[in-house]
Design a protein around this motif. Sequence first.
Motif, PDB file in Angstrom:
ATOM      1  N   GLY A  31     -85.438 -51.232  15.112  1.00 27.15           N
ATOM      2  CA  GLY A  31     -87.125 -50.963  15.174  1.00 27.15           C
ATOM      3  C   GLY A  31     -87.657 -51.662  16.140  1.00 27.15           C
ATOM      4  N   GLN A  32     -88.653 -50.786  16.799  1.00 23.43           N
ATOM      5  CA  GLN A  32     -89.452 -51.468  18.031  1.00 23.43           C
ATOM      6  C   GLN A  32     -90.920 -51.711  17.597  1.00 23.43           C
ATOM      7  N   ILE A  33     -91.598 -52.791  17.747  1.00 27.33           N
ATOM      8  CA  ILE A  33     -92.901 -53.393  17.543  1.00 27.33           C
ATOM      9  C   ILE A  33     -93.619 -53.287  18.999  1.00 27.33           C
ATOM     10  N   ALA A  34     -94.902 -53.291  18.849  1.00 31.44           N
ATOM     11  CA  ALA A  34     -95.467 -53.679  20.056  1.00 31.44           C
ATOM     12  C   ALA A  34     -95.703 -54.778  20.891  1.00 31.44           C
ATOM     13  N   LEU A  35     -94.500 -55.121  21.367  1.00 32.52           N
ATOM     14  CA  LEU A  35     -94.137 -56.216  22.239  1.00 32.52           C
ATOM     15  C   LEU A  35     -94.207 -55.797  23.681  1.00 32.52           C
ATOM     16  N   LEU A  42     -97.648 -59.685  22.229  1.00 39.49           N
ATOM     17  CA  LEU A  42     -97.910 -58.736  21.171  1.00 39.49           C
ATOM     18  C   LEU A  42     -99.229 -57.800  21.809  1.00 39.49           C
ATOM     19  N   VAL A  43     -99.270 -56.290  21.806  1.00 40.16           N
ATOM     20  CA  VAL A  43    -100.245 -55.615  21.985  1.00 40.16           C
ATOM     21  C   VAL A  43    -101.071 -55.067  20.888  1.00 40.16           C
ATOM     22  N   LEU A  44    -101.935 -55.689  20.280  1.00 39.92           N
ATOM     23  CA  LEU A  44    -102.754 -55.415  19.112  1.00 39.92           C
ATOM     24  C   LEU A  44    -104.175 -55.138  19.200  1.00 39.92           C
ATOM     25  N   ASP A  46    -105.892 -52.259  18.985  1.00 32.79           N
ATOM     26  CA  ASP A  46    -106.164 -51.133  18.266  1.00 32.79           C
ATOM     27  C   ASP A  46    -104.770 -50.410  17.596  1.00 32.79           C
ATOM     28  N   ILE A  47    -104.825 -49.818  16.757  1.00 38.14           N
ATOM     29  CA  ILE A  47    -103.605 -49.115  15.940  1.00 38.14           C
ATOM     30  C   ILE A  47    -103.136 -48.119  17.033  1.00 38.14           C
ATOM     31  N   GLU A  48    -103.952 -47.377  17.712  1.00 36.62           N
ATOM     32  CA  GLU A  48    -103.486 -46.138  18.497  1.00 36.62           C
ATOM     33  C   GLU A  48    -102.655 -46.863  19.722  1.00 36.62           C
ATOM     34  N   THR A  49    -103.512 -48.132  20.385  1.00 37.33           N
ATOM     35  CA  THR A  49    -102.777 -48.872  21.400  1.00 37.33           C
ATOM     36  C   THR A  49    -101.360 -49.472  21.353  1.00 37.33           C
ATOM     37  N   GLU A  50    -101.338 -49.948  19.615  1.00 40.60           N
ATOM     38  CA  GLU A  50    -100.214 -50.713  19.310  1.00 40.60           C
ATOM     39  C   GLU A  50     -99.092 -49.599  18.744  1.00 40.60           C
ATOM     40  N   THR A  51     -99.535 -48.320  18.535  1.00 40.77           N
ATOM     41  CA  THR A  51     -98.476 -47.273  18.335  1.00 40.77           C
ATOM     42  C   THR A  51     -97.813 -46.895  19.640  1.00 40.77           C
ATOM     43  N   LYS A  52     -99.031 -46.834  20.599  1.00 40.61           N
ATOM     44  CA  LYS A  52     -98.369 -46.222  22.211  1.00 40.61           C
ATOM     45  C   LYS A  52     -97.116 -47.298  22.694  1.00 40.61           C
ATOM     46  N   GLN A  53     -97.690 -48.506  22.404  1.00 33.49           N
ATOM     47  CA  GLN A  53     -96.688 -49.639  22.959  1.00 33.49           C
ATOM     48  C   GLN A  53     -95.355 -49.452  22.330  1.00 33.49           C
ATOM     49  N   VAL A  54     -95.267 -49.356  20.821  1.00 36.24           N
ATOM     50  CA  VAL A  54     -94.122 -48.976  20.058  1.00 36.24           C
ATOM     51  C   VAL A  54     -93.121 -47.795  20.854  1.00 36.24           C
ATOM     52  N   MET A  55     -93.928 -46.597  21.038  1.00 34.67           N
ATOM     53  CA  MET A  55     -93.461 -45.478  21.432  1.00 34.67           C
ATOM     54  C   MET A  55     -92.686 -45.530  23.043  1.00 34.67           C
ATOM     55  N   GLU A  56     -93.507 -46.433  23.863  1.00 31.36           N
ATOM     56  CA  GLU A  56     -93.154 -46.624  25.207  1.00 31.36           C
ATOM     57  C   GLU A  56     -91.918 -47.647  25.184  1.00 31.36           C
ATOM     58  N   LYS A 114     -93.545 -60.636  12.910  1.00 35.94           N
ATOM     59  CA  LYS A 114     -94.799 -60.999  13.791  1.00 35.94           C
ATOM     60  C   LYS A 114     -96.119 -60.587  13.313  1.00 35.94           C
ATOM     61  N   GLY A 115     -96.224 -60.008  12.264  1.00 39.01           N
ATOM     62  CA  GLY A 115     -97.711 -59.648  11.695  1.00 39.01           C
ATOM     63  C   GLY A 115     -98.070 -58.238  12.277  1.00 39.01           C
ATOM     64  N   VAL A 116     -97.301 -57.501  12.828  1.00 40.77           N
ATOM     65  CA  VAL A 116     -97.569 -56.134  13.343  1.00 40.77           C
ATOM     66  C   VAL A 116     -98.035 -55.207  12.417  1.00 40.77           C
ATOM     67  N   ASN A 117     -98.681 -53.948  12.843  1.00 41.97           N
ATOM     68  CA  ASN A 117     -99.130 -53.153  11.892  1.00 41.97           C
ATOM     69  C   ASN A 117     -98.243 -51.801  11.771  1.00 41.97           C
ATOM     70  N   VAL A 118     -97.187 -51.601  12.697  1.00 44.01           N
ATOM     71  CA  VAL A 118     -96.417 -50.534  12.745  1.00 44.01           C
ATOM     72  C   VAL A 118     -95.245 -50.849  13.539  1.00 44.01           C
ATOM     73  N   GLU A 119     -93.918 -50.225  12.917  1.00 43.89           N
ATOM     74  CA  GLU A 119     -92.629 -50.387  13.435  1.00 43.89           C
ATOM     75  C   GLU A 119     -91.858 -49.221  13.204  1.00 43.89           C
ATOM     76  N   ILE A 120     -91.253 -48.828  14.129  1.00 47.34           N
ATOM     77  CA  ILE A 120     -90.659 -47.342  14.403  1.00 47.34           C
ATOM     78  C   ILE A 120     -89.003 -47.696  14.668  1.00 47.34           C
ATOM     79  N   SER A 121     -88.228 -47.068  14.415  1.00 44.44           N
ATOM     80  CA  SER A 121     -86.783 -46.906  14.478  1.00 44.44           C
ATOM     81  C   SER A 121     -86.262 -45.426  14.530  1.00 44.44           C
ATOM     82  N   MET A 122     -85.308 -45.311  15.504  1.00 41.33           N
ATOM     83  CA  MET A 122     -84.727 -43.672  15.446  1.00 41.33           C
ATOM     84  C   MET A 122     -83.328 -43.660  15.677  1.00 41.33           C
ATOM     85  N   ILE A 123     -82.951 -42.488  15.210  1.00 36.48           N
ATOM     86  CA  ILE A 123     -81.447 -41.805  15.522  1.00 36.48           C
ATOM     87  C   ILE A 123     -81.692 -40.931  16.294  1.00 36.48           C
ATOM     88  N   ALA A 124     -80.752 -41.024  17.522  1.00 36.31           N
ATOM     89  CA  ALA A 124     -80.846 -39.644  18.255  1.00 36.31           C
ATOM     90  C   ALA A 124     -79.392 -39.320  18.733  1.00 36.31           C
TER      91      ALA A 124
END
Length: 126
Positions: A31-35, A42-44, A46-56, A114-124
Amino acid sequence: MKKIIITSDAPAPIGPYNQAVLVGNTLYTSGQIALNPATMELVLDDIETETKQVMENMKAVLAAAEMTYENVVKTTIFIMDMNDFAKINGVYGSYFNESTAPARETVQVAGLPKGVNVEISMIAVK
């Protein structure tokens, strides 16, 4: 045989795990968080910026395995507040072609690292 995938373009692991493991043609990501990988802050904003960091961050892990979001077949999204789902989904969706988007589940959880709001993991798969 498994191959460990690691890149300095994504945050270094903060525990006993790797950013991703490649087995054959299948990549399993942690899982990736917004570090921010450069500062490990942490990049916290707002939720959009946090999610963008996770996706990047995830984009960098995929690239280290010579893959892109087109290779992703399954994602798991962990969120603290289901009320943020629409905003998270908007950012998340911008990284995928809707007609070839991966399977996914989204779950609300009681807590994340780390108290983040979103974490995402993937299978590719290559």
